[in-house]
Motif scaffolding. Structure first.
Motif, PDB file in Angstrom:
ATOM      1  N   LEU A 218       1.066  -0.864   0.435  1.00 56.46           N
ATOM      2  CA  LEU A 218       0.330   0.091   1.248  1.00 56.46           C
ATOM      3  C   LEU A 218      -0.987  -0.512   1.701  1.00 56.46           C
ATOM      4  O   LEU A 218      -1.419  -1.547   1.206  1.00 56.46           O
ATOM      5  CB  LEU A 218       0.051   1.374   0.451  1.00 56.46           C
ATOM      6  N   LYS A 219      -1.650   0.167   2.624  1.00 58.69           N
ATOM      7  CA  LYS A 219      -2.950  -0.317   3.091  1.00 58.69           C
ATOM      8  C   LYS A 219      -3.961  -0.411   1.954  1.00 58.69           C
ATOM      9  O   LYS A 219      -4.890  -1.194   2.005  1.00 58.69           O
ATOM     10  CB  LYS A 219      -3.488   0.630   4.166  1.00 58.69           C
ATOM     11  N   THR A 220      -3.738   0.384   0.909  1.00 51.93           N
ATOM     12  CA  THR A 220      -4.668   0.384  -0.224  1.00 51.93           C
ATOM     13  C   THR A 220      -4.470  -0.821  -1.132  1.00 51.93           C
ATOM     14  O   THR A 220      -5.295  -1.082  -1.998  1.00 51.93           O
ATOM     15  CB  THR A 220      -4.463   1.636  -1.088  1.00 51.93           C
ATOM     16  N   GLY A 221      -3.355  -1.534  -0.951  1.00 48.18           N
ATOM     17  CA  GLY A 221      -3.081  -2.680  -1.812  1.00 48.18           C
ATOM     18  C   GLY A 221      -2.129  -2.356  -2.951  1.00 48.18           C
ATOM     19  O   GLY A 221      -1.669  -3.258  -3.660  1.00 48.18           O
ATOM     20  N   VAL A 222      -1.802  -1.092  -3.130  1.00 47.01           N
ATOM     21  CA  VAL A 222      -0.839  -0.702  -4.165  1.00 47.01           C
ATOM     22  C   VAL A 222       0.555  -1.117  -3.710  1.00 47.01           C
ATOM     23  O   VAL A 222       0.893  -0.975  -2.534  1.00 47.01           O
ATOM     24  CB  VAL A 222      -0.894   0.824  -4.389  1.00 47.01           C
ATOM     25  N   THR A 223       1.353  -1.642  -4.638  1.00 43.94           N
ATOM     26  CA  THR A 223       2.714  -2.037  -4.255  1.00 43.94           C
ATOM     27  C   THR A 223       3.742  -1.185  -4.988  1.00 43.94           C
ATOM     28  O   THR A 223       3.540  -0.796  -6.137  1.00 43.94           O
ATOM     29  CB  THR A 223       2.994  -3.518  -4.547  1.00 43.94           C
TER      30      THR A 223
ATOM     31  N   LEU B 129       9.425   6.712   3.715  1.00 43.85           N
ATOM     32  CA  LEU B 129      10.477   6.185   2.850  1.00 43.85           C
ATOM     33  C   LEU B 129      10.639   7.017   1.596  1.00 43.85           C
ATOM     34  O   LEU B 129       9.680   7.602   1.094  1.00 43.85           O
ATOM     35  CB  LEU B 129      10.130   4.760   2.396  1.00 43.85           C
ATOM     36  N   ASN B 130      11.859   6.989   1.088  1.00 45.74           N
ATOM     37  CA  ASN B 130      12.161   7.535  -0.227  1.00 45.74           C
ATOM     38  C   ASN B 130      12.659   6.378  -1.067  1.00 45.74           C
ATOM     39  O   ASN B 130      13.658   5.754  -0.722  1.00 45.74           O
ATOM     40  CB  ASN B 130      13.309   8.554  -0.100  1.00 45.74           C
ATOM     41  N   LEU B 131      11.935   6.057  -2.143  1.00 41.73           N
ATOM     42  CA  LEU B 131      12.384   4.977  -3.021  1.00 41.73           C
ATOM     43  C   LEU B 131      12.771   5.574  -4.364  1.00 41.73           C
ATOM     44  O   LEU B 131      12.124   6.506  -4.851  1.00 41.73           O
ATOM     45  CB  LEU B 131      11.269   3.944  -3.242  1.00 41.73           C
TER      46      LEU B 131
ATOM     47  N   ILE C 297       6.962   7.768   0.441  1.00 41.79           N
ATOM     48  CA  ILE C 297       5.843   7.012   1.005  1.00 41.79           C
ATOM     49  C   ILE C 297       5.718   7.340   2.485  1.00 41.79           C
ATOM     50  O   ILE C 297       6.696   7.230   3.236  1.00 41.79           O
ATOM     51  CB  ILE C 297       6.079   5.488   0.836  1.00 41.79           C
ATOM     52  N   ARG C 298       4.544   7.733   2.917  1.00 46.39           N
ATOM     53  CA  ARG C 298       4.288   7.986   4.333  1.00 46.39           C
ATOM     54  C   ARG C 298       4.257   6.663   5.088  1.00 46.39           C
ATOM     55  O   ARG C 298       3.536   5.737   4.697  1.00 46.39           O
ATOM     56  CB  ARG C 298       2.936   8.694   4.504  1.00 46.39           C
TER      57      ARG C 298
END
Lengths: 100, 129
Positions: free
Chosen positions: B19-24, B38-40, B61-62
């Motif tokens: 994500l843009k925040t850096g969270v993976t 997405l739906n993971l 996830i948006r």
């Protein structure tokens, strides 16, 4: 010069992408859409550092979201090979701001 | 090839999303839409600093928050096979999309008869000379 605008002419070629957070990624452009979201095959991130040797991180099949793409450029294979990237040093590129 | 087509082909496969925040988020792609939401399933979430980890059964996830996605290399070959399969099916069915055209013509014909009846008086126009 042709009047073609857009990325169609870069398809299936090696391109060089700069993202909004200042990363440089190279890969084969396999697809794109109107928002400039890109598909890169065999993507590699090249990290040029001030004091250490250049690092290349293989990323595999990569989709970059359009809002994160700042630049897409054609890569010239000859000029690429002519440079010894291990010897290249530079300050890290800054990101372009928090809002992207 | 459109990025969304590639993503649709990746359904059921493991993906990595940053994500843009850096969270993976590392998980199996369950579904996606045109906004790249997405739906993971079966997800490992890693904090931006790489120090903290969470295991989540399911995440949404948006698309707008995604910086990039990493997919397994073989997905790009699956897209080609997918497209060839669809093209062969469309060629074999002989324009299945045109099937409904007959219906529209029948509906319009019924209306036209009614409108003509009201104006029957026009027939009385005669030249008075």
């Amino acid at each position: 010069m042709s009047e073609a605008v857009g990325l169609q002419s870069y398809i299936n070629q090696q391109v060089f992408v700069v993202t909004y957070d200042g990363r440089t990624i190279m890969g084969e452009l396999k697809g794109f859409d109107q928002t400039c979201t890109l598909i890169l095959k065999k993507a590699v991130e090249r990290i040029i550092q001030k004091n250490d040797a250049t690092e290349e991180i293989p990323l595999g099949l990569y989709i970059v979201r359009g809002p994160d793409v700042a630049l897409v450029g054609e890569m010239d294979a000859e000029r690429e090979d002519a440079i010894d990237w291990e010897q290249v040093h530079a300050d890290a590129m800054r990101g372009m701001g928090e809002n992207h | 090839m459109l990025p969304l087509s590639l993503l649709n082909t990746a359904k059921g496969h493991p993906v990595l999303v940053e994500l843009k925040t850096g969270v993976t988020y590392n998980g199996h792609l369950h579904s996606c839409d045109n906004f790249m939401n997405l739906n993971l399933h079966e997800v490992i979430c890693t904090a931006a600093d790489g120090e903290k980890f969470w295991r989540l059964p399911e995440v949404y996830i948006r698309g707008a928050t995604i910086k990039y996605l990493r997919l397994p290399d073989e997905i790009i070959d699956l897209v080609r096979e997918d497209r060839e399969y669809r093209e062969r099916r469309e060629a074999a069915s002989g324009n299945g999309r045109g099937g409904f055209r007959g219906g529209r013509g029948g509906g319009g014909g019924g209306q036209r008869g009614g409108r003509g009846g009201g104006r029957g008086g026009r027939g009385g126009f005669s030249k008075q000379q």
